[in-house]
Design a protein around this motif. Structure first.
Motif, PDB file in Angstrom:
ATOM      1  N   ARG A  84     -26.751  19.207  90.184  1.00  0.00           N
ATOM      2  CA  ARG A  84     -26.680  18.922  88.744  1.00  0.00           C
ATOM      3  C   ARG A  84     -26.003  20.068  88.007  1.00  0.00           C
ATOM      4  O   ARG A  84     -25.145  19.848  87.155  1.00  0.00           O
ATOM      5  CB  ARG A  84     -28.079  18.675  88.198  1.00  0.00           C
ATOM      6  N   LEU A  85     -26.366  21.308  88.335  1.00  0.00           N
ATOM      7  CA  LEU A  85     -25.732  22.472  87.707  1.00  0.00           C
ATOM      8  C   LEU A  85     -24.232  22.528  88.033  1.00  0.00           C
ATOM      9  O   LEU A  85     -23.409  22.850  87.169  1.00  0.00           O
ATOM     10  CB  LEU A  85     -26.429  23.761  88.138  1.00  0.00           C
ATOM     11  N   SER A  86     -23.898  22.202  89.265  1.00  0.00           N
ATOM     12  CA  SER A  86     -22.479  22.182  89.655  1.00  0.00           C
ATOM     13  C   SER A  86     -21.714  21.099  88.904  1.00  0.00           C
ATOM     14  O   SER A  86     -20.567  21.316  88.484  1.00  0.00           O
ATOM     15  CB  SER A  86     -22.349  21.956  91.161  1.00  0.00           C
ATOM     16  N   GLU A  87     -22.348  19.929  88.762  1.00  0.00           N
ATOM     17  CA  GLU A  87     -21.712  18.845  88.007  1.00  0.00           C
ATOM     18  C   GLU A  87     -21.484  19.259  86.555  1.00  0.00           C
ATOM     19  O   GLU A  87     -20.437  18.972  85.972  1.00  0.00           O
ATOM     20  CB  GLU A  87     -22.559  17.569  88.061  1.00  0.00           C
ATOM     21  N   LEU A  88     -22.472  19.927  85.975  1.00  0.00           N
ATOM     22  CA  LEU A  88     -22.327  20.400  84.588  1.00  0.00           C
ATOM     23  C   LEU A  88     -21.215  21.436  84.492  1.00  0.00           C
ATOM     24  O   LEU A  88     -20.412  21.402  83.553  1.00  0.00           O
ATOM     25  CB  LEU A  88     -23.653  20.977  84.079  1.00  0.00           C
ATOM     26  N   TRP A  89     -21.167  22.355  85.449  1.00  0.00           N
ATOM     27  CA  TRP A  89     -20.123  23.370  85.455  1.00  0.00           C
ATOM     28  C   TRP A  89     -18.735  22.717  85.561  1.00  0.00           C
ATOM     29  O   TRP A  89     -17.819  23.075  84.835  1.00  0.00           O
ATOM     30  CB  TRP A  89     -20.358  24.350  86.598  1.00  0.00           C
ATOM     31  N   CYS A  90     -18.607  21.767  86.459  1.00  0.00           N
ATOM     32  CA  CYS A  90     -17.319  21.062  86.617  1.00  0.00           C
ATOM     33  C   CYS A  90     -16.946  20.321  85.341  1.00  0.00           C
ATOM     34  O   CYS A  90     -15.772  20.289  84.951  1.00  0.00           O
ATOM     35  CB  CYS A  90     -17.390  20.101  87.797  1.00  0.00           C
ATOM     36  N   ALA A  91     -17.939  19.725  84.685  1.00  0.00           N
ATOM     37  CA  ALA A  91     -17.669  19.012  83.432  1.00  0.00           C
ATOM     38  C   ALA A  91     -17.210  19.978  82.342  1.00  0.00           C
ATOM     39  O   ALA A  91     -16.305  19.657  81.564  1.00  0.00           O
ATOM     40  CB  ALA A  91     -18.902  18.236  82.982  1.00  0.00           C
ATOM     41  N   VAL A  92     -17.807  21.160  82.294  1.00  0.00           N
ATOM     42  CA  VAL A  92     -17.387  22.158  81.301  1.00  0.00           C
ATOM     43  C   VAL A  92     -15.935  22.567  81.544  1.00  0.00           C
ATOM     44  O   VAL A  92     -15.132  22.657  80.597  1.00  0.00           O
ATOM     45  CB  VAL A  92     -18.328  23.385  81.327  1.00  0.00           C
ATOM     46  N   ILE A  93     -15.586  22.806  82.793  1.00  0.00           N
ATOM     47  CA  ILE A  93     -14.198  23.172  83.127  1.00  0.00           C
ATOM     48  C   ILE A  93     -13.252  22.023  82.765  1.00  0.00           C
ATOM     49  O   ILE A  93     -12.175  22.232  82.190  1.00  0.00           O
ATOM     50  CB  ILE A  93     -14.073  23.523  84.627  1.00  0.00           C
ATOM     51  N   ALA A  94     -13.648  20.798  83.085  1.00  0.00           N
ATOM     52  CA  ALA A  94     -12.814  19.631  82.767  1.00  0.00           C
ATOM     53  C   ALA A  94     -12.647  19.467  81.257  1.00  0.00           C
ATOM     54  O   ALA A  94     -11.553  19.129  80.781  1.00  0.00           O
ATOM     55  CB  ALA A  94     -13.424  18.369  83.372  1.00  0.00           C
ATOM     56  N   ILE A  95     -13.718  19.724  80.499  1.00  0.00           N
ATOM     57  CA  ILE A  95     -13.634  19.635  79.039  1.00  0.00           C
ATOM     58  C   ILE A  95     -12.669  20.687  78.513  1.00  0.00           C
ATOM     59  O   ILE A  95     -11.844  20.408  77.628  1.00  0.00           O
ATOM     60  CB  ILE A  95     -15.027  19.781  78.397  1.00  0.00           C
ATOM     61  N   ALA A  96     -12.750  21.906  79.057  1.00  0.00           N
ATOM     62  CA  ALA A  96     -11.862  22.977  78.604  1.00  0.00           C
ATOM     63  C   ALA A  96     -10.395  22.639  78.877  1.00  0.00           C
ATOM     64  O   ALA A  96      -9.537  22.783  77.998  1.00  0.00           O
ATOM     65  CB  ALA A  96     -12.245  24.293  79.277  1.00  0.00           C
ATOM     66  N   ILE A  97     -10.112  22.168  80.082  1.00  0.00           N
ATOM     67  CA  ILE A  97      -8.722  21.863  80.447  1.00  0.00           C
ATOM     68  C   ILE A  97      -8.210  20.646  79.678  1.00  0.00           C
ATOM     69  O   ILE A  97      -7.119  20.675  79.103  1.00  0.00           O
ATOM     70  CB  ILE A  97      -8.596  21.661  81.968  1.00  0.00           C
ATOM     71  N   SER A  98      -9.004  19.569  79.658  1.00  0.00           N
ATOM     72  CA  SER A  98      -8.547  18.365  78.945  1.00  0.00           C
ATOM     73  C   SER A  98      -8.530  18.601  77.441  1.00  0.00           C
ATOM     74  O   SER A  98      -7.701  18.019  76.731  1.00  0.00           O
ATOM     75  CB  SER A  98      -9.424  17.160  79.296  1.00  0.00           C
ATOM     76  N   GLY A  99      -9.425  19.452  76.945  1.00  0.00           N
ATOM     77  CA  GLY A  99      -9.412  19.796  75.517  1.00  0.00           C
ATOM     78  C   GLY A  99      -8.155  20.545  75.134  1.00  0.00           C
ATOM     79  O   GLY A  99      -7.565  20.296  74.082  1.00  0.00           O
ATOM     80  N   ALA A 100      -7.740  21.478  75.998  1.00  0.00           N
ATOM     81  CA  ALA A 100      -6.490  22.202  75.741  1.00  0.00           C
ATOM     82  C   ALA A 100      -5.299  21.246  75.767  1.00  0.00           C
ATOM     83  O   ALA A 100      -4.415  21.306  74.905  1.00  0.00           O
ATOM     84  CB  ALA A 100      -6.303  23.322  76.762  1.00  0.00           C
ATOM     85  N   LEU A 101      -5.293  20.347  76.744  1.00  0.00           N
ATOM     86  CA  LEU A 101      -4.220  19.347  76.821  1.00  0.00           C
ATOM     87  C   LEU A 101      -4.204  18.479  75.572  1.00  0.00           C
ATOM     88  O   LEU A 101      -3.137  18.224  74.985  1.00  0.00           O
ATOM     89  CB  LEU A 101      -4.391  18.477  78.067  1.00  0.00           C
ATOM     90  N   ALA A 102      -5.383  18.033  75.136  1.00  0.00           N
ATOM     91  CA  ALA A 102      -5.471  17.184  73.940  1.00  0.00           C
ATOM     92  C   ALA A 102      -5.011  17.950  72.704  1.00  0.00           C
ATOM     93  O   ALA A 102      -4.252  17.417  71.880  1.00  0.00           O
ATOM     94  CB  ALA A 102      -6.905  16.685  73.756  1.00  0.00           C
ATOM     95  N   PHE A 103      -5.458  19.181  72.560  1.00  0.00           N
ATOM     96  CA  PHE A 103      -5.094  19.982  71.394  1.00  0.00           C
ATOM     97  C   PHE A 103      -3.585  20.200  71.325  1.00  0.00           C
ATOM     98  O   PHE A 103      -2.963  19.964  70.280  1.00  0.00           O
ATOM     99  CB  PHE A 103      -5.817  21.338  71.433  1.00  0.00           C
ATOM    100  N   TYR A 104      -2.996  20.630  72.431  1.00  0.00           N
ATOM    101  CA  TYR A 104      -1.561  20.922  72.405  1.00  0.00           C
ATOM    102  C   TYR A 104      -0.710  19.648  72.365  1.00  0.00           C
ATOM    103  O   TYR A 104       0.404  19.668  71.830  1.00  0.00           O
ATOM    104  CB  TYR A 104      -1.175  21.838  73.561  1.00  0.00           C
TER     105      TYR A 104
END
Length: 169
Positions: A84-104
Motif C-alpha cells: 500500500r505504501l509503495s502504491e501511494l509512493w508510485c501514485a505521488v510520483i505519477a501525479i508529479a510527472i503527469s501534473g508537470a505535463l499537464a501544467f506545461y
C-alpha cells in the motif's frame, strides 16, 4: 465503486475514438486525393493533430480501465502494508510527472494563443487549437492519478489489482 469522474473519462475516451476516426478520414482523403489528382493543403498536419489528440485524450480512459502496463514484479511480492505504501509512493510520483505535463501543456496552449502562433505548414492553423487535445488529455490523466491516490489512501485496491483478480478467476 463508481468514480464520480467516470463520465469525464468516458467522454475523453469517446473523443479519442472520434479523433482516431478523423485520423483515418484524413489519411484516406489524402490517398484518394492523390489517386484522383487533387491536393488538400494541410492534410498531413491535420492527421498529426488528430493522432496527438487521440493519444492524449485516451490516456486517462485507458488508465482507469487498467489498460496501462504496470510492472508489479516487486510491489506484488511485498506485504500488504508495504505494498500500500509503495502504491501511494508510485501514485505521488505519477501525479508529479503527469501534473508537470499537464501544467506545461496548458501553458503551451496559452502561449500559442497569446502569441498567435500558427503552424509552419501550408494550413497555417492556429496552434492552440490542436494543442488543446494534448492539454485536456494531460489534465484529465493527472486527475485520474489523483483519484487513484485518494482511493488507495482510503484503503481501496488499485484499479489494476481488481482487473488482475477478475482475469484470474
Amino acid at each position: 465503486m463508481q468514480s464520480p469522474l467516470a463520465p469525464l473519462y468516458r467522454a475523453c475516451g469517446w473523443l479519442a475514438g472520434l479523433f482516431m476516426i478523423a485520423l483515418l478520414a484524413t489519411i484516406l482523403l489524402s490517398i484518394f486525393g492523390r489517386l484522383a489528382g487533387f491536393y488538400l493543403r494541410g492534410l498531413d498536419a491535420y492527421a498529426g493533430y488528430c493522432m496527438a489528440a487521440s493519444a492524449f485524450l485516451a490516456l486517462a480512459y485507458a488508465f482507469v480501465h487498467g489498460d496501462h502496463i504496470r510492472v508489479t514484479l516487486i510491489i506484488g511480492r511485498l506485504a500488504p502494508q508495504m505494498r500500500r505504501l509503495s502504491e501511494l509512493w508510485c501514485a505521488v510520483i505519477a501525479i508529479a510527472i503527469s501534473g508537470a505535463l499537464a501544467f506545461y501543456s496548458a501553458k503551451m496552449v496559452w502561449w500559442s494563443y497569446e502569441f498567435h502562433d500558427v503552424s509552419s505548414g501550408n494550413d497555417a492553423t492556429p496552434l492552440w487549437i490542436p494543442q488543446l487535445g494534448m492539454a485536456i488529455g494531460s489534465i484529465v490523466f493527472c486527475l485520474a492519478f489523483v483519484e487513484e491516490f485518494v482511493l488507495v489512501l482510503r484503503g481501496y485496491a488499485p484499479r489494476t489489482d481488481k482487473d488482475e483478480i477478475a482475469h484470474t478467476e
